[in-house]
Design an enzyme around this catalytic site. Structure first.
Site, PDB file in Angstrom:
ATOM      1  N   ASP A 187       1.204  -0.987   0.720  1.00  0.00           N
ATOM      2  CA  ASP A 187       0.107  -0.364  -0.273  1.00  0.00           C
ATOM      3  C   ASP A 187       0.254   1.378   0.182  1.00  0.00           C
ATOM      4  O   ASP A 187       1.199   1.220  -0.975  1.00  0.00           O
ATOM      5  CB  ASP A 187      -0.813  -0.017   1.158  1.00  0.00           C
ATOM      6  N   ARG A 224      -9.954 -12.334   8.474  1.00  0.00           N
ATOM      7  CA  ARG A 224      -7.937 -12.812   7.773  1.00  0.00           C
ATOM      8  C   ARG A 224      -8.725 -14.383   7.124  1.00  0.00           C
ATOM      9  O   ARG A 224      -8.194 -14.512   6.400  1.00  0.00           O
ATOM     10  CB  ARG A 224      -7.529 -12.809   8.857  1.00  0.00           C
TER      11      ARG A 224
HETATM   12  P1  IMP Z   1       1.727  -0.377   3.811  1.00  0.00           P
HETATM   13  O1  IMP Z   1       2.778  -0.568   4.884  1.00  0.00           O
HETATM   14  O2  IMP Z   1       1.237   1.028   3.607  1.00  0.00           O
HETATM   15  O3  IMP Z   1       2.727  -0.990   2.322  1.00  0.00           O
HETATM   16  O4  IMP Z   1       1.261  -1.685   4.212  1.00  0.00           O
HETATM   17  C1  IMP Z   1       1.278  -2.720   4.519  1.00  0.00           C
HETATM   18  C2  IMP Z   1       0.383  -3.026   5.218  1.00  0.00           C
HETATM   19  O5  IMP Z   1      -1.028  -2.346   5.449  1.00  0.00           O
HETATM   20  C3  IMP Z   1       0.034  -4.503   5.202  1.00  0.00           C
HETATM   21  O6  IMP Z   1       0.479  -5.543   5.462  1.00  0.00           O
HETATM   22  C4  IMP Z   1      -1.573  -4.302   5.498  1.00  0.00           C
HETATM   23  O7  IMP Z   1      -1.643  -5.317   6.386  1.00  0.00           O
HETATM   24  C5  IMP Z   1      -1.920  -3.389   5.489  1.00  0.00           C
HETATM   25  N1  IMP Z   1      -2.991  -2.642   5.076  1.00  0.00           N
HETATM   26  C6  IMP Z   1      -2.986  -2.153   3.200  1.00  0.00           C
HETATM   27  N2  IMP Z   1      -3.775  -1.911   2.798  1.00  0.00           N
HETATM   28  C7  IMP Z   1      -4.921  -3.225   3.819  1.00  0.00           C
HETATM   29  C8  IMP Z   1      -6.052  -3.205   3.064  1.00  0.00           C
HETATM   30  O8  IMP Z   1      -7.043  -2.445   1.635  1.00  0.00           O
HETATM   31  N3  IMP Z   1      -6.951  -3.886   3.759  1.00  0.00           N
HETATM   32  C9  IMP Z   1      -6.197  -4.712   5.272  1.00  0.00           C
HETATM   33  N4  IMP Z   1      -4.878  -4.252   5.833  1.00  0.00           N
HETATM   34  C10 IMP Z   1      -4.034  -3.617   4.494  1.00  0.00           C
END
Ligand code: IMP
Ligand code: MG
Length: 183
Positions: free
Chosen positions: A105, A168
């Site tokens: 994300d 989950r």
């Molecule tokens: P990042 O650090 O923002 O790239 O996010 C990664 C983490 O955020 C992932 O390992 C997920 O646990 C959580 N995450 C990001 N987007 C979603 C979503 O749409 N649904 C559920 N968890 C998410």
């Protein structure tokens, strides 16, 4: 039926599609890592648990598995800081490392873990594999080396992905009905 599946408004990827996608990812990884040994596959808990269990059975090479537990999400948005839930790092010294996560994300999670492994673990190489890649602006410069599916910029649950810790265990990936989000 009143299971969590009824909380979904839309299904984005069903079980058959997920299985096929993981078989393809496993085949690509098997081919690319054929001569890269030793291999350690490290999953990010909790979200990457289901993905790891399915993907490693499609990687037809000797490998070790490890996990690392971090969190950054609060409800449906990234908190901006990545919290490591353990002090020690896995033993990756002299190994090729493939990091797995459920979704990319903002990129902060993968970036933070990759940086710590590079700085503290002396791996031979590091690559990343995410089941989903969200089409949104990254907060840090990172893209995964292997991606299962691209998804739009919306909050998804299932197949390891949670909302406040739940959903989950759904075998498919989808979007929750609005009434199941906390107001
Ligand atoms: P990042 O650090 O923002 O790239 O996010 C990664 C983490 O955020 C992932 O390992 C997920 O646990 C959580 N995450 C990001 N987007 C979603 C979503 O749409 N649904 C559920 N968890 C998410
Ligand atoms: Mg996660």
């Amino acid at each position: 039926m009143s299971g969590p599946r009824n909380h979904l408004e839309r299904i984005l990827f069903g079980e058959t599609e997920i299985r096929k996608c993981i078989a393809d990812l496993g085949a690509a990884i098997t081919k690319d890592y054929k001569d890269k040994r030793p291999l350690s596959v490290v999953t990010i808990l909790q979200g990457g648990a289901l993905f790891m269990a399915d993907l490693i059975r499609e990687i037809h090479l000797p490998l070790k598995i490890e996990s690392i537990s971090v969190s950054s999400y609060e409800g449906t948005s990234s908190s901006g800081t990545v919290k490591f839930h353990q002090n020690g790092m896995p033993d990756l010294n002299g190994r090729h490392v493939l990091i797995l996560d459920d979704i990319l994300d903002s990129g902060r999670t993968l970036f933070a873990i990759q940086s710590r492994f590079e700085g503290e673990c002396q791996p031979l190489s590091i690559q990343t594999c995410v089941f989903l890649s969200k089409q949104c602006e990254r907060a840090v410069e990172i893209e995964a080396d292997y991606v299962g599916f691209e998804v739009g910029d919306e909050f998804v649950v299932g197949y390891g992905l949670d909302y406040n810790g739940e959903y989950r265990n759904l075998p498919e990936i989808g979007v929750l009905k609005p009434e199941f989000y906390e107001k």
